[in-house]
Write a protein that holds these residues in place. Structure first.
Motif, PDB file in Angstrom:
ATOM      1  N   GLU A 169      36.385  54.356 -48.491  1.00  0.00           N
ATOM      2  CA  GLU A 169      35.917  53.756 -47.237  1.00  0.00           C
ATOM      3  C   GLU A 169      36.964  52.766 -46.715  1.00  0.00           C
ATOM      4  OE1 GLU A 169      33.525  53.490 -44.036  1.00  0.00           O
ATOM      5  OE2 GLU A 169      33.251  54.837 -45.760  1.00  0.00           O
ATOM      6  N   TRP A 170      37.598  52.057 -47.618  1.00  0.00           N
ATOM      7  CA  TRP A 170      38.692  51.164 -47.219  1.00  0.00           C
ATOM      8  C   TRP A 170      39.846  51.966 -46.615  1.00  0.00           C
ATOM      9  CZ3 TRP A 170      43.736  51.023 -49.186  1.00  0.00           C
ATOM     10  CH2 TRP A 170      44.511  49.936 -48.774  1.00  0.00           C
ATOM     11  N   CYS A 171      40.141  53.122 -47.189  1.00  0.00           N
ATOM     12  CA  CYS A 171      41.184  53.992 -46.643  1.00  0.00           C
ATOM     13  C   CYS A 171      40.840  54.439 -45.227  1.00  0.00           C
ATOM     14  CB  CYS A 171      41.378  55.210 -47.549  1.00  0.00           C
ATOM     15  SG  CYS A 171      42.125  54.845 -49.162  1.00  0.00           S
ATOM     16  N   VAL A 172      39.567  54.699 -44.957  1.00  0.00           N
ATOM     17  CA  VAL A 172      39.144  55.074 -43.601  1.00  0.00           C
ATOM     18  C   VAL A 172      39.405  53.918 -42.642  1.00  0.00           C
ATOM     19  CG1 VAL A 172      37.157  55.684 -42.149  1.00  0.00           C
ATOM     20  CG2 VAL A 172      37.424  56.738 -44.411  1.00  0.00           C
ATOM     21  N   ARG A 173      39.023  52.704 -43.037  1.00  0.00           N
ATOM     22  CA  ARG A 173      39.218  51.534 -42.169  1.00  0.00           C
ATOM     23  C   ARG A 173      40.699  51.251 -41.921  1.00  0.00           C
ATOM     24  NH1 ARG A 173      35.215  49.327 -45.624  1.00  0.00           N
ATOM     25  NH2 ARG A 173      36.789  48.000 -46.617  1.00  0.00           N
ATOM     26  N   GLU A 174      41.541  51.589 -42.903  1.00  0.00           N
ATOM     27  CA  GLU A 174      42.974  51.345 -42.770  1.00  0.00           C
ATOM     28  C   GLU A 174      43.696  52.474 -42.038  1.00  0.00           C
ATOM     29  OE1 GLU A 174      44.764  48.541 -43.862  1.00  0.00           O
ATOM     30  OE2 GLU A 174      42.707  47.757 -44.010  1.00  0.00           O
ATOM     31  N   GLY A 175      42.956  53.501 -41.621  1.00  0.00           N
ATOM     32  CA  GLY A 175      43.569  54.609 -40.906  1.00  0.00           C
ATOM     33  C   GLY A 175      44.291  55.595 -41.789  1.00  0.00           C
ATOM     34  N   LEU A 176      44.034  55.550 -43.088  1.00  0.00           N
ATOM     35  CA  LEU A 176      44.680  56.466 -44.028  1.00  0.00           C
ATOM     36  C   LEU A 176      43.867  57.733 -44.246  1.00  0.00           C
ATOM     37  CD1 LEU A 176      45.678  53.817 -46.743  1.00  0.00           C
ATOM     38  CD2 LEU A 176      47.133  54.753 -44.927  1.00  0.00           C
ATOM     39  N   LEU A 177      42.621  57.726 -43.831  1.00  0.00           N
ATOM     40  CA  LEU A 177      41.696  58.820 -44.099  1.00  0.00           C
ATOM     41  C   LEU A 177      40.713  58.922 -42.940  1.00  0.00           C
ATOM     42  CD1 LEU A 177      41.120  60.793 -46.480  1.00  0.00           C
ATOM     43  CD2 LEU A 177      39.461  59.140 -47.331  1.00  0.00           C
ATOM     44  N   ARG A 178      40.331  60.146 -42.597  1.00  0.00           N
ATOM     45  CA  ARG A 178      39.426  60.342 -41.455  1.00  0.00           C
ATOM     46  C   ARG A 178      37.969  60.106 -41.823  1.00  0.00           C
ATOM     47  NH1 ARG A 178      41.447  65.482 -37.769  1.00  0.00           N
ATOM     48  NH2 ARG A 178      43.488  64.610 -37.191  1.00  0.00           N
ATOM     49  N   SER A 179      37.570  60.563 -42.992  1.00  0.00           N
ATOM     50  CA  SER A 179      36.170  60.413 -43.391  1.00  0.00           C
ATOM     51  C   SER A 179      36.096  60.187 -44.890  1.00  0.00           C
ATOM     52  CB  SER A 179      35.345  61.652 -43.002  1.00  0.00           C
ATOM     53  OG  SER A 179      35.857  62.807 -43.650  1.00  0.00           O
ATOM     54  N   ASN A 180      34.951  59.655 -45.321  1.00  0.00           N
ATOM     55  CA  ASN A 180      34.745  59.321 -46.724  1.00  0.00           C
ATOM     56  C   ASN A 180      33.874  60.394 -47.382  1.00  0.00           C
ATOM     57  OD1 ASN A 180      34.186  58.214 -49.203  1.00  0.00           O
ATOM     58  ND2 ASN A 180      33.272  56.331 -48.432  1.00  0.00           N
ATOM     59  N   PRO A 181      34.423  61.190 -48.308  1.00  0.00           N
ATOM     60  CA  PRO A 181      33.644  62.258 -48.942  1.00  0.00           C
ATOM     61  C   PRO A 181      32.691  61.775 -50.027  1.00  0.00           C
ATOM     62  CG  PRO A 181      35.841  62.232 -49.854  1.00  0.00           C
ATOM     63  CD  PRO A 181      35.829  61.192 -48.771  1.00  0.00           C
ATOM     64  N   ALA A 182      32.668  60.461 -50.292  1.00  0.00           N
ATOM     65  CA  ALA A 182      31.844  59.945 -51.394  1.00  0.00           C
ATOM     66  C   ALA A 182      30.542  59.326 -50.921  1.00  0.00           C
ATOM     67  CB  ALA A 182      32.644  58.912 -52.192  1.00  0.00           C
ATOM     68  N   LYS A 183      30.244  59.396 -49.654  1.00  0.00           N
ATOM     69  CA  LYS A 183      29.035  58.752 -49.145  1.00  0.00           C
ATOM     70  C   LYS A 183      27.772  59.480 -49.604  1.00  0.00           C
ATOM     71  CE  LYS A 183      30.593  56.371 -44.971  1.00  0.00           C
ATOM     72  NZ  LYS A 183      30.447  56.275 -43.493  1.00  0.00           N
TER      73      LYS A 183
END
Length: 265
Positions: A169-183
């Motif tokens: 989720e931090w990676c999503v906020r930092e623009g490194l990832l589009r979505s979080n697959p662990a939700k």
């Protein structure tokens, strides 16, 4: 517009009513002209469409590996004050378990299926693996080949999955990832509240009561020394201990009993 040279038709004047272009270029309208007894076609070609200006290729930075994301995540958490140095080993252990099970993938290659595999593998692992003489030197694959009788609690599994989910989720906020697959992968715990509490192990109790504060009785108040010991030997809860008195008999034996009673020697 560009015009082609006059091209004689294949038909004479008497056939002018049926004049047509046998080889008319595509998208080039033809105009019919007469010269004497002959008819001519004049093809009109549209101007060529200018090609779009070629833009320089855009360099796409690949997503970091999970191990790289861990290091950046840890630095951010520490600098933001969200984590303390003393808690860092626990955080690293949870995130490192993902590397052991799934491997060091780039974060944008981690799928929902990977996260489900991670969670289901955790459900088959023993507790305190890193401190167990039996399992400390074994790989995940070796442990799964001989499933342990006791496995991780639902709470521990959820905490570990949540740790990986928080990083992604931090990676999503930092623009490194589009979505979080662990939700939304936490397991519902159907046990009663009292069952959710992890009991102290013998090693835990030894660590607590062998601390210098206990062995040397370095407490500000006597209750800080006696209440844990009373709870250890009687199993009473804190509220129950509070309503009891601790008496020292002349024989040197301590006795704990309800405050409402009158004890005589």
């Amino acid at each position: 517009m560009r015009q082609a040279s006059l091209v004689p038709s294949l038909y004479s004047q008497k056939d002018s009513h049926s004049v047509r272009a046998e080889k008319q270029p595509l998208n080039a309208p033809a105009h019919l002209y007469q010269r004497g007894n002959l008819y001519y076609f004049r093809y009109v070609f549209p101007d060529p469409v200018p090609q779009a200006e070629m833009l320089p290729p855009v360099e796409v930075t690949p997503a970091p590996l999970f191990s790289e994301a861990i290091e950046r995540y840890v630095v951010t958490k520490l600098s933001d004050g969200a984590w303390k140095e003393h808690s860092l080993p626990d955080h690293r252990q949870r995130l490192g378990t993902f590397l052991e099970i799934i491997g060091d993938k780039r974060i944008d290659d981690i799928s929902r299926e990977d996260m489900r595999e991670f969670r289901e593998t955790l459900r088959r692992l023993p507790p305190n693996r890193s401190r167990s003489r039996k399992y400390v030197e074994m790989s995940i694959r070796e442990i799964l080949a001989d499933p342990p009788e006791k496995t991780l609690s639902v709470k521990t599994i959820n905490v570990t999955v949540e740790a990986v989910g928080s990083l992604l989720e931090w990676c999503v906020r930092e623009g490194l990832l589009r979505s979080n697959p662990a939700k939304g992968l936490q397991i519902k715990d159907t046990r009663q509240e009292i069952e959710l509490r992890d009991a102290f192990t013998a090693d835990d109790l030894k660590t607590i009561f062998s601390h210098p504060k206990f062995t040397q009785r370095k407490f500000k108040y006597p209750a800080y020394f006696w209440i844990p010991l009373i709870g250890l030997y009687t199993g009473m809860r804190l509220e129950e201990i509070r309503h009891h008195s601790l008496l020292l008999f002349t024989s040197g034996v301590y006795f704990c009993g309800p405050q409402s009673r009158d004890y005589t020697i």
